[in-house]
Design a protein around this motif. Sequence first.
Motif, PDB file in Angstrom:
ATOM      1  N   GLY A  63       0.789  -1.219   0.000  1.00 18.94           N
ATOM      2  CA  GLY A  63       0.000   0.000   0.000  1.00 18.94           C
ATOM      3  C   GLY A  63       0.821   1.269   0.000  1.00 18.94           C
ATOM      4  N   LYS A  64       2.120   1.194  -0.279  1.00 15.07           N
ATOM      5  CA  LYS A  64       2.954   2.394  -0.254  1.00 15.07           C
ATOM      6  C   LYS A  64       2.631   3.299  -1.434  1.00 15.07           C
ATOM      7  N   PRO A 115       0.540 -12.706  -3.904  1.00 14.38           N
ATOM      8  CA  PRO A 115      -0.851 -12.382  -4.271  1.00 14.38           C
ATOM      9  C   PRO A 115      -1.861 -13.046  -3.342  1.00 14.38           C
ATOM     10  N   LEU A 116      -2.886 -12.296  -2.968  1.00 11.80           N
ATOM     11  CA  LEU A 116      -3.944 -12.803  -2.097  1.00 11.80           C
ATOM     12  C   LEU A 116      -4.867 -13.739  -2.874  1.00 11.80           C
ATOM     13  N   PRO A 117      -5.577 -14.623  -2.177  1.00 15.98           N
ATOM     14  CA  PRO A 117      -6.548 -15.498  -2.857  1.00 15.98           C
ATOM     15  C   PRO A 117      -7.565 -14.730  -3.695  1.00 15.98           C
ATOM     16  N   ALA A 127      -2.533  -8.076   6.482  1.00 16.57           N
ATOM     17  CA  ALA A 127      -3.535  -7.120   6.014  1.00 16.57           C
ATOM     18  C   ALA A 127      -4.121  -7.586   4.686  1.00 16.57           C
ATOM     19  N   VAL A 128      -5.448  -7.514   4.580  1.00 14.11           N
ATOM     20  CA  VAL A 128      -6.156  -7.899   3.361  1.00 14.11           C
ATOM     21  C   VAL A 128      -6.986  -6.710   2.893  1.00 14.11           C
ATOM     22  N   SER A 129      -6.745  -6.273   1.684  1.00 12.85           N
ATOM     23  CA  SER A 129      -7.519  -5.177   1.107  1.00 12.85           C
ATOM     24  C   SER A 129      -7.622  -5.412  -0.393  1.00 12.85           C
ATOM     25  N   ALA A 153     -12.195  -2.110   2.380  1.00 11.36           N
ATOM     26  CA  ALA A 153     -11.749  -1.881   3.752  1.00 11.36           C
ATOM     27  C   ALA A 153     -10.662  -2.887   4.109  1.00 11.36           C
ATOM     28  N   THR A 154      -9.668  -2.442   4.858  1.00 13.87           N
ATOM     29  CA  THR A 154      -8.589  -3.327   5.281  1.00 13.87           C
ATOM     30  C   THR A 154      -9.067  -4.237   6.411  1.00 13.87           C
TER      31      THR A 154
END
Length: 396
Positions: free
Chosen positions: A17-18, A32-34, A328-330, A341-342
């Motif tokens: 998120g930078k 990578p998230l699911p 963190a998941v967003s 939302a995170t």
Amino acid sequence: MKSYLIESLAPLVFRSGKPFTSQASAQDVSFPLPSAGAGLVRYLSLSQSNNEQVLNLPKEDFEHSAYQAILNMQSRGPFLVRYSDETDIEILVPKPANALYFENKQTGEKSVVRLEPRTFEQEGELCGSDLPQRLLHVQMTEDLKGKPAKGVSFWALQDFVAWQKGEGLSFDSVNNNGLTSIPIELRTHVAIETDSRSSVDGMLFQTASYDLAHQKTQNGWDNKRLGFLVQTQESLKQDLATLGGERRLSYFKPINLEKNSSLPVELTQDDADKINSDKGFSLSFITPCIFAKGALPDWLDKTTLMGKLPNTKITVALKAMAIDRWQAVSGWDSLLWKPKATRRAIAAGSVYWFEMVEGQFDVQTLQQLSNHIWSDHQQDKNDGFGSAILSPWTAI
């Protein structure tokens, strides 16, 4: 579920998120998230079927049944794979939290030490802690003098399964079969002025990306490369796809996995008998999992730490947890067109130990739970948050 290989044609960008004004580093790229794999599956299903009903709907009508049908598509992954061709694919999963790399102080020898739930006693008296009263402390099973050592971050699936079943593994075998880290490439980008075709002052930014292609070694080029695996019930064709940022291309290919190297891990009647006799089992997560009660699933009572396993009549009690820092998941909501939302997720590699209180496993129930996605919310289940491997454990 059907399995699909994602073979990158360029380094893939999965940013943190930078802001873009920050200097990029290896820490800027995250696995990578699911939900990224789920989004790719839904996009390909929609584009290949050319579903006019959905394509012509306004974005604001996200409650429409056609939209909901897309969101209800289920997927698992993405999982990291290493392969030479489409018939030789090995799955790599995050290092389990109940394994510690250790260097012996006297000999300098490195080993993999098992962490397990145990009562914590010192000179015959119990020691206090801020853990809930019914939880056991997770401790080293060997009394060694030394310090933690560095090792691979990703384990071969076969090593992961063998370890959770109680088998001992050597540091060298885990290191040789696993992967320390995914190679990362840094790129510097510049804005170009339309008229002069020269760079615009101050308009520089960098991206960090996963370089999954063949890597150069001391003996030449490695004959194996890295990729991602996703699974879904949808029948999809080979296609070009974009996974991650900057629309970098990948091949999306249907594949057939070998039985001994596929997910979910097949469990047998012998596994059911061992769990019933040992009165316990462990749950080891290979993707992040999102629970309604933070670190606790919704089906567990927060006070007694007891509850019925989902879709069964088996009552269990949570005995211990080995979890890393929350993840963190967003992401970006393409329906509402705004950032999601995170939320906090249990990191992949976390291990939960349960004691059987009432009921017994049969092989059908065990296979059902092996296929179960453990997140509490249905949409998180559809996205694949909470894939886990179930293994026998001798309850204390």
